[in-house]
Enzyme design. Structure first.
Site, short mmCIF file in Angstrom:
data_model
loop_
_atom_site.label_atom_id
_atom_site.label_comp_id
_atom_site.label_asym_id
_atom_site.label_seq_id
_atom_site.Cartn_x
_atom_site.Cartn_y
_atom_site.Cartn_z
N MET A 108 11.79 -1.98 8.68
CA MET A 108 11.23 -2.83 10.41
C MET A 108 12.40 -2.25 11.22
O MET A 108 13.77 -2.39 11.05
CB MET A 108 10.88 -4.30 10.38
CG MET A 108 9.73 -4.28 9.65
SD MET A 108 9.49 -5.96 10.07
CE MET A 108 10.17 -6.76 8.51
N GLN A 129 16.14 2.75 3.33
CA GLN A 129 14.33 3.97 4.13
C GLN A 129 15.27 5.28 4.57
O GLN A 129 15.84 5.10 5.87
CB GLN A 129 13.86 3.44 5.01
CG GLN A 129 13.11 4.34 4.95
CD GLN A 129 11.39 4.43 6.22
OE1 GLN A 129 11.64 3.48 7.41
NE2 GLN A 129 10.26 3.70 5.25
N CYS A 133 6.39 6.28 9.59
CA CYS A 133 6.68 6.07 11.12
C CYS A 133 6.14 7.21 12.20
O CYS A 133 6.09 8.15 12.28
CB CYS A 133 8.20 6.14 11.52
SG CYS A 133 8.00 5.37 13.04
N ASN A 140 0.23 -1.33 1.98
CA ASN A 140 1.11 -2.66 3.19
C ASN A 140 0.55 -2.57 4.19
O ASN A 140 -1.06 -1.25 4.35
CB ASN A 140 2.13 -1.26 3.38
CG ASN A 140 3.21 -2.11 4.79
OD1 ASN A 140 3.91 -1.06 5.41
ND2 ASN A 140 3.24 -2.95 5.20
N GLY A 141 0.62 -3.37 5.10
CA GLY A 141 -0.33 -3.17 6.28
C GLY A 141 -1.32 -4.31 6.36
O GLY A 141 -2.44 -4.95 4.85
#
Length: 334
Positions: free
Chosen positions: A13, A65, A95, A206-207
């Site tokens: 993040m 990442q 992204c 994810n999410g």
């Protein structure tokens, strides 16, 4: 294959998962896999590598990442990152920010699975640690059944070690990065179908996953869960990860014990002339749900930014939190 720590991870993040955040999260869970903020291949090659990639040994297992779309550059950046000791190198294909669109990477790459495959092949040839991809289920008007399968076909052929799928589309036009985290509907079923189609490929989802109960439900269908903002905004959820997800003892009993366990690390940071707030900004949600949580946050936000703020400032904030949880369901402090 990716180590079993992929079973639970904390998402990369931007502006949040820096080295201080990761060191704090490691106090709460020994097993969760931690990810850096995204760093571009160009920055790694030409920038201040220690500032961008430096981390503490206590953070393992930890992954970096990378963002980029030039295979040779990503391979070089991956070599550099492996030299720093990362356990995994992850390529950002999800992204949707303007910055990544201008650079033709991130979610834009969902439109060019062949190029993503070339990037993964180059990275795999350059390093020995696992190479993974974090992606969306599609972008804009793509058919998610077709787009996600095309991407996975390309990266699996290139030798990818695993996939982390944010179960939403990304809209490159019309939605802000913040809106892209909430507005496109979640489609967990699409990721489950992908896992059924690719049983040998490690796949994490994810999410929108915010609790350990939701995590365990997802693990009936996929190999791993990546939790994002929920883990950051209420880090106490991580205390239960080792026990409930990995069947290991929790490293700390509760949030109060976590503060004391992290205190020696904070002391070392302060000795280097770094302000308390640089670390404690990642701890503001630690006591969410307890009486006094608002006073704790207010105290740290008001006094933790001072030049002379130290561990006593943190402990004064903690002293305002009740050690007794309300009867029944905890009401989240506003």
């Amino acid at each position: 294959m990716i180590p079993s720590d992929l079973r639970f991870s904390v998402a990369p993040m931007m502006d949040w998962t820096d080295r201080y955040c990761r060191s704090f999260h490691r106090v709460l869970s020994r097993r969760a896999r931690l990810y850096t903020e995204m760093v571009t291949s160009n920055a790694v090659i030409h920038g201040d590598r220690e500032r961008l990639l430096g981390f503490s040994g206590v953070e393992h297992p930890v992954a970096v990442q990378l963002g980029g779309s030039v295979p040779a550059d990503l391979a070089e950046a991956a070599r550099i990152a492996e030299g720093f000791g990362y356990d995994e190198v992850n390529l950002n294909v999800g992204c949707p920010s303007d910055r990544v669109q201008d650079g033709r990477f991130g979610a834009c790459l969902m439109r060019d699975p062949v190029l993503v495959g070339e990037c993964i092949a180059a990275m795999k040839a350059a390093i020995s640690v696992p190479v993974t991809v974090k992606c969306r289920i599609g972008v804009d008007d793509q058919d998610t059944e077709v787009a996600l399968d095309a991407l996975v076909d390309a990266v699996e052929q290139a030798g990818v070690d695993g996939l982390i799928v944010h179960a939403r589309k990304a809209w490159l036009q019309g939605l802000s990065p913040k809106e892209n985290r909430d507005v496109p509907p979640l489609d967990y079923g699409r990721v489950a179908r992908l896992k059924q189609r690719r049983p040998s490929l490690p796949i994490a989802i994810n999410g929108g996953i915010a609790t350990i109960a939701e995590t365990l439900t997802q693990l009936d269908h996929v190999d791993g869960v990546m939790m994002g903002r929920a883990a950051y905004n209420d880090p106490s959820v991580l205390i239960e990860v080792d026990r409930q997800v990995f069947d290991d003892p929790s490293p700390v009993a509760d949030a109060f014990e976590a503060v004391e366990a992290f205190a020696p690390t904070i002391a070392k940071v302060l000795e280097r002339g770094i302000r308390l707030h640089t670390v404690t900004r990642h701890m503001l949600g630690l006591f969410n749900g307890r009486p006094g949580a608002r006073a704790y946050r207010r105290h740290l936000s008001t006094f933790g930014t001072a030049m002379d703020a130290d561990l006593s400032t943190l402990r004064e904030a903690v002293s305002q939190v009740s050690r007794e949880m309300p009867a029944g369901d905890a009401v989240r402090a506003a």
